[in-house]
Motif scaffolding. Sequence first.
Motif, PDB file in Angstrom:
ATOM      1  N   ALA A  17      40.892  47.153  35.690  1.00 54.04           N
ATOM      2  CA  ALA A  17      41.116  46.184  34.721  1.00 54.04           C
ATOM      3  C   ALA A  17      42.495  45.522  34.941  1.00 54.04           C
ATOM      4  N   HIS A  18      43.555  46.025  35.466  1.00 52.28           N
ATOM      5  CA  HIS A  18      44.722  45.141  35.800  1.00 52.28           C
ATOM      6  C   HIS A  18      44.352  44.358  36.674  1.00 52.28           C
ATOM      7  N   PHE A  19      43.640  44.582  37.535  1.00 50.83           N
ATOM      8  CA  PHE A  19      43.586  43.606  38.896  1.00 50.83           C
ATOM      9  C   PHE A  19      42.330  42.537  38.232  1.00 50.83           C
ATOM     10  N   VAL A  20      41.638  42.502  37.597  1.00 53.80           N
ATOM     11  CA  VAL A  20      40.674  41.732  36.940  1.00 53.80           C
ATOM     12  C   VAL A  20      41.696  40.708  36.145  1.00 53.80           C
ATOM     13  N   ASP A  21      42.649  41.226  35.358  1.00 52.76           N
ATOM     14  CA  ASP A  21      43.406  40.386  34.729  1.00 52.76           C
ATOM     15  C   ASP A  21      44.456  39.677  35.167  1.00 52.76           C
ATOM     16  N   THR A  22      45.086  39.837  36.347  1.00 50.03           N
ATOM     17  CA  THR A  22      46.297  39.514  36.856  1.00 50.03           C
ATOM     18  C   THR A  22      45.885  38.820  38.480  1.00 50.03           C
ATOM     19  N   CYS A  23      44.583  38.922  39.111  1.00 50.59           N
ATOM     20  CA  CYS A  23      44.175  38.238  40.080  1.00 50.59           C
ATOM     21  C   CYS A  23      44.284  36.696  39.943  1.00 50.59           C
ATOM     22  N   GLU A  24      44.804  36.207  40.830  1.00 54.19           N
ATOM     23  CA  GLU A  24      44.810  34.513  40.948  1.00 54.19           C
ATOM     24  C   GLU A  24      43.646  33.952  41.469  1.00 54.19           C
ATOM     25  N   ARG A  25      42.939  33.151  40.550  1.00 55.14           N
ATOM     26  CA  ARG A  25      41.714  32.479  41.046  1.00 55.14           C
ATOM     27  C   ARG A  25      42.366  31.027  41.517  1.00 55.14           C
ATOM     28  N   PRO A  26      42.134  30.564  42.803  1.00 51.62           N
ATOM     29  CA  PRO A  26      42.620  29.320  43.469  1.00 51.62           C
ATOM     30  C   PRO A  26      41.946  28.010  42.961  1.00 51.62           C
ATOM     31  N   GLY A  27      40.632  28.250  42.515  1.00 54.28           N
ATOM     32  CA  GLY A  27      39.763  27.015  42.233  1.00 54.28           C
ATOM     33  C   GLY A  27      38.898  26.622  43.412  1.00 54.28           C
ATOM     34  N   PRO A  28      38.256  25.596  43.438  1.00 56.47           N
ATOM     35  CA  PRO A  28      37.884  24.774  42.061  1.00 56.47           C
ATOM     36  C   PRO A  28      37.096  25.659  41.277  1.00 56.47           C
ATOM     37  N   VAL A  29      36.873  25.271  40.123  1.00 59.05           N
ATOM     38  CA  VAL A  29      35.829  25.680  38.965  1.00 59.05           C
ATOM     39  C   VAL A  29      34.600  24.772  39.354  1.00 59.05           C
ATOM     40  N   VAL A  30      33.316  25.570  39.413  1.00 55.08           N
ATOM     41  CA  VAL A  30      32.081  24.794  39.590  1.00 55.08           C
ATOM     42  C   VAL A  30      31.183  25.249  38.448  1.00 55.08           C
ATOM     43  N   LEU A  31      30.111  24.187  38.268  1.00 55.61           N
ATOM     44  CA  LEU A  31      29.155  24.901  37.565  1.00 55.61           C
ATOM     45  C   LEU A  31      27.947  25.556  38.337  1.00 55.61           C
ATOM     46  N   THR A  32      27.764  26.598  38.188  1.00 53.45           N
ATOM     47  CA  THR A  32      27.071  27.517  39.060  1.00 53.45           C
ATOM     48  C   THR A  32      26.201  28.613  38.478  1.00 53.45           C
ATOM     49  N   HIS A  33      25.268  29.243  39.129  1.00 55.06           N
ATOM     50  CA  HIS A  33      24.302  30.189  38.689  1.00 55.06           C
ATOM     51  C   HIS A  33      25.125  31.535  38.313  1.00 55.06           C
ATOM     52  N   LYS A  34      26.083  31.862  38.821  1.00 54.08           N
ATOM     53  CA  LYS A  34      26.906  32.814  38.489  1.00 54.08           C
ATOM     54  C   LYS A  34      26.404  34.455  38.768  1.00 54.08           C
ATOM     55  N   ASP A  35      25.065  34.680  39.022  1.00 54.68           N
ATOM     56  CA  ASP A  35      24.494  36.021  39.069  1.00 54.68           C
ATOM     57  C   ASP A  35      23.488  36.035  40.109  1.00 54.68           C
TER      58      ASP A  35
END
Length: 307
Positions: free
Chosen positions: A157-175
Motif C-alpha cells: 500500500a505504501h508503494f502504491v501511494d508513493t511510486c512516482e508516475r512519469p507520464g504521459p497520461v493517456v486514455l486507454t482500456h486499462k485492463d
Amino acid sequence: MNLSQLGTPIGPPVRVHGGYANRMYRLDTDQGSFAVKELNHVDRRWDYRLDDVFRFESAAFAAGIPMPEPISAGQDTLVHRWVDGEKVPEEPVSEGFAFEIGEILARLHALDVEWTDTSTEDPAAQDWPELAERATATGQPWADELASQLDTFRAIAHFVDTCERPGPVVLTHKDIQPWNLLARDGRPVVLDWELSGMLDLSGELGSTALSISKGQGFDTIEPAIFRAVLDGYVAGGGTLPPPGPSWFVYMISGWLGHTRWNILRCLAGVEANTGPDLALSHESARNGLRGLPDLFSRLRDLQTLLS
C-alpha cells in the motif's frame, strides 16, 4: 432488463459464468447474438463512466480496433454484438500476438476522444489488520494467510501511494488481461471496456505486457514476449516512457484493490445477486493473498524486462 430493441428473442438469456466484477449473458434474437452485461452497482470500488466509455468504445470500433461492436450503454446494462473466438489462456502468448497488442494500444492512444471524468485515484486502503481480525473471527479459509502477510500488504500500500508516475497520461482500456481477450484466427480481440479511462502510460504498458507474457504466477515470464508488446507499440507510432517501477505499480494497485474488494464480499458471507459468485470471490481473495506478495518481491527483477 428491457432488451426489446435487440429483436425478438429466440430463447432466454444464457448466463456466461466467470466474470470477476459483473454478470454476463448471451442473448440470441432474430437480429443476431448479443453479449449483455449486467453491471454491479451495489459494492463497486468506483462509479462506472458509461457515457464516456461508450463514446471511447464507439471511436475505437470505428477506427478498426478488433473488438465487439458496442450497441448500447444503459444505467444497468452494456450491450455488444457477440463475437465468437477462442479464450486466451493465462500463459505466454505468441510474439506475433503480443506485437499486435502493442500496436492496438498505440492506435488507441492516438484517438482524439472527449473524456469528461476528472476523478483521481484514491489512496490505498490501510485497514488490513482490521480485515485480518474479521477474517479470523468469521473463520475464513484464508484468514491465516492474510494474518501472516500484514507487513507485506502495508508495504505494498505504501508503494502504491508513493511510486512516482512519469507520464504521459493517456486514455486507454486499462485492463488488457488474458481473460479480457479472445483469439480469432490467431489474432487478438479486446473485450470488457468498462474500466477504460485515463492512466499513466507506463502503468498500461507494464500491466499489459506482463499479463500476456507469463503463466499463472511469475515463474514463466517470457522476456521476448514482454518486449514484443513494446516493439509493437513503437511500430504503431507510440513512444515508450522511461523505465522504472511505475511500469508495474498499476498492476499492483489494481490487484490490491481487487483483493480487498473480494475479501469484503467474502466477509459479508452471503451470495450477492450482482457481481461474481461467492466461490469466485474466495478464489480471487486467496489468489491475491498468495500472488501479490510474490509479485511485490520480484519488483526489482521485473524492471530488467525494460532494458
